[in-house]
Design a protein around this motif. Structure first.
Motif, short mmCIF file in Angstrom:
data_model
loop_
_atom_site.label_atom_id
_atom_site.label_comp_id
_atom_site.label_asym_id
_atom_site.label_seq_id
_atom_site.Cartn_x
_atom_site.Cartn_y
_atom_site.Cartn_z
N CYS A 1 0.83 -1.20 0.00
CA CYS A 1 0.00 0.00 0.00
C CYS A 1 0.87 1.26 0.00
CB CYS A 1 -0.92 0.01 1.21
SG CYS A 1 -2.30 -1.16 1.14
N ALA A 2 1.96 1.21 0.75
CA ALA A 2 2.86 2.37 0.80
C ALA A 2 3.46 2.65 -0.57
CB ALA A 2 3.98 2.11 1.82
N ARG A 3 3.89 1.60 -1.27
CA ARG A 3 4.45 1.81 -2.61
C ARG A 3 3.42 2.38 -3.57
NH1 ARG A 3 9.66 0.03 -3.53
NH2 ARG A 3 9.34 1.44 -5.29
N GLU A 4 2.18 1.89 -3.46
CA GLU A 4 1.11 2.41 -4.31
C GLU A 4 0.88 3.89 -4.07
OE1 GLU A 4 -2.16 -0.10 -3.38
OE2 GLU A 4 -1.38 -1.84 -4.49
N LEU A 5 0.88 4.30 -2.78
CA LEU A 5 0.69 5.71 -2.46
C LEU A 5 1.86 6.54 -2.98
CD1 LEU A 5 -0.65 5.53 1.22
CD2 LEU A 5 -1.97 5.94 -0.87
N CYS A 6 3.08 6.02 -2.85
CA CYS A 6 4.25 6.76 -3.34
C CYS A 6 4.20 6.95 -4.85
CB CYS A 6 5.53 6.01 -2.97
SG CYS A 6 5.89 6.00 -1.19
N ASP A 7 3.58 6.01 -5.54
CA ASP A 7 3.46 6.11 -6.99
C ASP A 7 2.23 6.89 -7.43
OD1 ASP A 7 5.78 4.65 -7.33
OD2 ASP A 7 4.74 2.72 -7.48
N GLY A 8 1.56 7.52 -6.46
CA GLY A 8 0.40 8.34 -6.79
C GLY A 8 -0.90 7.59 -6.84
N GLY A 9 -0.92 6.34 -6.35
CA GLY A 9 -2.13 5.54 -6.38
C GLY A 9 -3.11 5.95 -5.29
N PRO A 10 -4.31 5.40 -5.34
CA PRO A 10 -5.34 5.76 -4.35
C PRO A 10 -5.12 5.02 -3.03
CG PRO A 10 -6.20 4.10 -5.86
CD PRO A 10 -4.82 4.45 -6.35
N THR A 11 -5.75 5.54 -1.98
CA THR A 11 -5.74 4.83 -0.71
C THR A 11 -6.72 3.66 -0.78
OG1 THR A 11 -7.49 6.22 0.23
CG2 THR A 11 -5.20 6.94 0.56
N ARG A 12 -6.51 2.68 0.06
CA ARG A 12 -7.46 1.56 0.14
C ARG A 12 -7.42 0.96 1.53
NH1 ARG A 12 -5.07 -3.95 -2.29
NH2 ARG A 12 -2.85 -3.49 -2.40
N ASP A 13 -8.45 0.19 1.85
CA ASP A 13 -8.56 -0.50 3.14
C ASP A 13 -8.36 -1.99 2.89
OD1 ASP A 13 -9.17 1.86 4.55
OD2 ASP A 13 -11.26 1.72 3.93
N LEU A 14 -7.26 -2.52 3.41
CA LEU A 14 -6.92 -3.93 3.22
C LEU A 14 -7.13 -4.68 4.52
CD1 LEU A 14 -5.65 -6.19 1.48
CD2 LEU A 14 -3.41 -5.40 2.29
N ARG A 15 -7.93 -5.75 4.46
CA ARG A 15 -8.16 -6.57 5.65
C ARG A 15 -7.68 -7.98 5.37
NH1 ARG A 15 -13.89 -4.41 8.21
NH2 ARG A 15 -13.81 -2.34 7.27
N VAL A 16 -6.88 -8.51 6.31
CA VAL A 16 -6.27 -9.82 6.15
C VAL A 16 -7.04 -10.84 6.99
CG1 VAL A 16 -4.16 -11.18 6.51
CG2 VAL A 16 -4.00 -8.79 5.75
#
Length: 334
Positions: free
Chosen positions: A305-320
């Motif tokens: 998720c951190a890499r996605e945000l750094c690349d300008g991607g959207p936030t998301r809620d991930l549940r494991v």
């Protein structure tokens, strides 16, 4: 060939893939099969390849630095998650800086965020046990992309969240107990200042009636075996429920000891479950049925998720999703 001389081409050659594929794996891309990802990461470790982070930063004008803020007491779950985040970041070729503050120290949280921000991280991963910490974090992250782990918070503006799916874990326990013929359940809750403890207690109280079960919640006020033992003595004094569901394995350990001292048999007289699957849970007396949390998946998900945000991607809620591990403390399902 020494580890110092290993380059990305050596990893690609050993794995039988292209340089681009190795780069995608190291950058956390999802456009790679799981088998290829595992092979590349295994060879990265075996060959001792280490990306040239300084050169990468100069070329991309990025710092490749991940800030990690730990808020709260480092119990099993928090420590395991932190280690998993660090491991996932290392595999992705990221540098990390780690800071820890007390959960109830608002000034400390603000100061820690300021110190992390001064190092110019591309993203901050916050490993937090208390939902009350969130407003302070949101007020001081100064626009730095943020991933929030473990706090049980979701749908926060501008923040990605990663957490264990507490509801599926509690439901798995209750459904297993119902199969065992249990109808009355006493839940030994952890400290209510922790989001996990509150969530598990509230979910159990809500789900039990839908499964034809009667639930009672007793607060232990801590995660420690001593408090589990104190509550266990009260439970042993009767009347006994069909099942005791402890909010973590240490509480369950204390309950088991108290029941044994009182001459109450587990699982013949009452069954007992925990949550976490701590090392050694399979050697409790009797071995403990518990809910295993996938901390490695949490760490990998947070870094992804951190890499996605750094690349300008959207936030998301991930549940494991956690996994129920059935052992002798609940006997065999009927």
């Amino acid at each position: 060939m020494t580890a110092k001389n290993i380059v990305m081409a050596d990893v690609a050659r050993a794995a039988g893939v292209s340089l681009q594929t190795v780069s995608r794996v190291l950058n956390g891309s999802t456009a790679v099969s799981e088998s290829t990802r595992s092979t590349v990461l295994r060879l990265v470790d075996e060959l001792g390849y280490r990306p040239n982070l300084q050169a990468r930063s100069l070329a991309s004008r990025r710092t490749n630095l991940l800030g990690i803020l730990v808020v709260g007491t480092v119990y099993h779950g928090l420590a395991s998650t932190l280690l998993a985040v660090e491991e996932a970041a290392r595999r992705a070729g990221l540098l990390v800086t780690i800071t820890r503050v007390a959960a109830d120290d608002a000034v400390g949280v603000a100061g820690a965020m300021a110190r992390i921000a001064s190092q110019r991280p591309e993203c901050v991963i916050v490993v937090a046990q208390h939902g009350a910490t969130v407003p302070e974090l949101l007020a001081h992250h100064d626009g730095i992309p943020m991933v929030l782990l473990l706090s049980g918070q979701h749908d926060l503006p501008g923040v990605a969240t990663v957490s264990i799916d507490q509801e599926s874990g509690v439901r798995a326990v209750l459904e297993h107990l119902r199969e065992r013929g249990c109808r009355t359940v006493t839940h030994v809750a952890g400290p209510r200042s922790w989001t996990d403890a509150t969530s598990r207690a509230e979910i159990l109280e809500r789900l039990a009636p839908t499964l034809g079960m009667v639930a009672t919640v007793v607060d232990a006020n801590s995660w420690d075996a001593e408090d589990g033992h104190r509550v266990g003595r009260r439970i042993a004094a009767g009347p006994l429920p069909d099942a005791v569901v402890a909010s973590n394995d240490l509480l369950a350990l204390g309950v088991l000891a108290a029941l044994r001292e009182a001459g109450t048999r587990v699982p013949e007289d009452v069954v007992v479950t925990g949550f976490d699957d701590v090392p050694g849970a399979g050697f409790f007396d009797p071995p403990l049925t518990t809910v295993r949390q996938d901390f490695a998946a949490l760490g990998a998900g947070a870094v992804r998720c951190a890499r996605e945000l750094c690349d300008g991607g959207p936030t998301r809620d991930l549940r494991v999703a956690p996994q129920l591990v059935v052992r002798a403390s609940t006997g065999r399902a009927t």
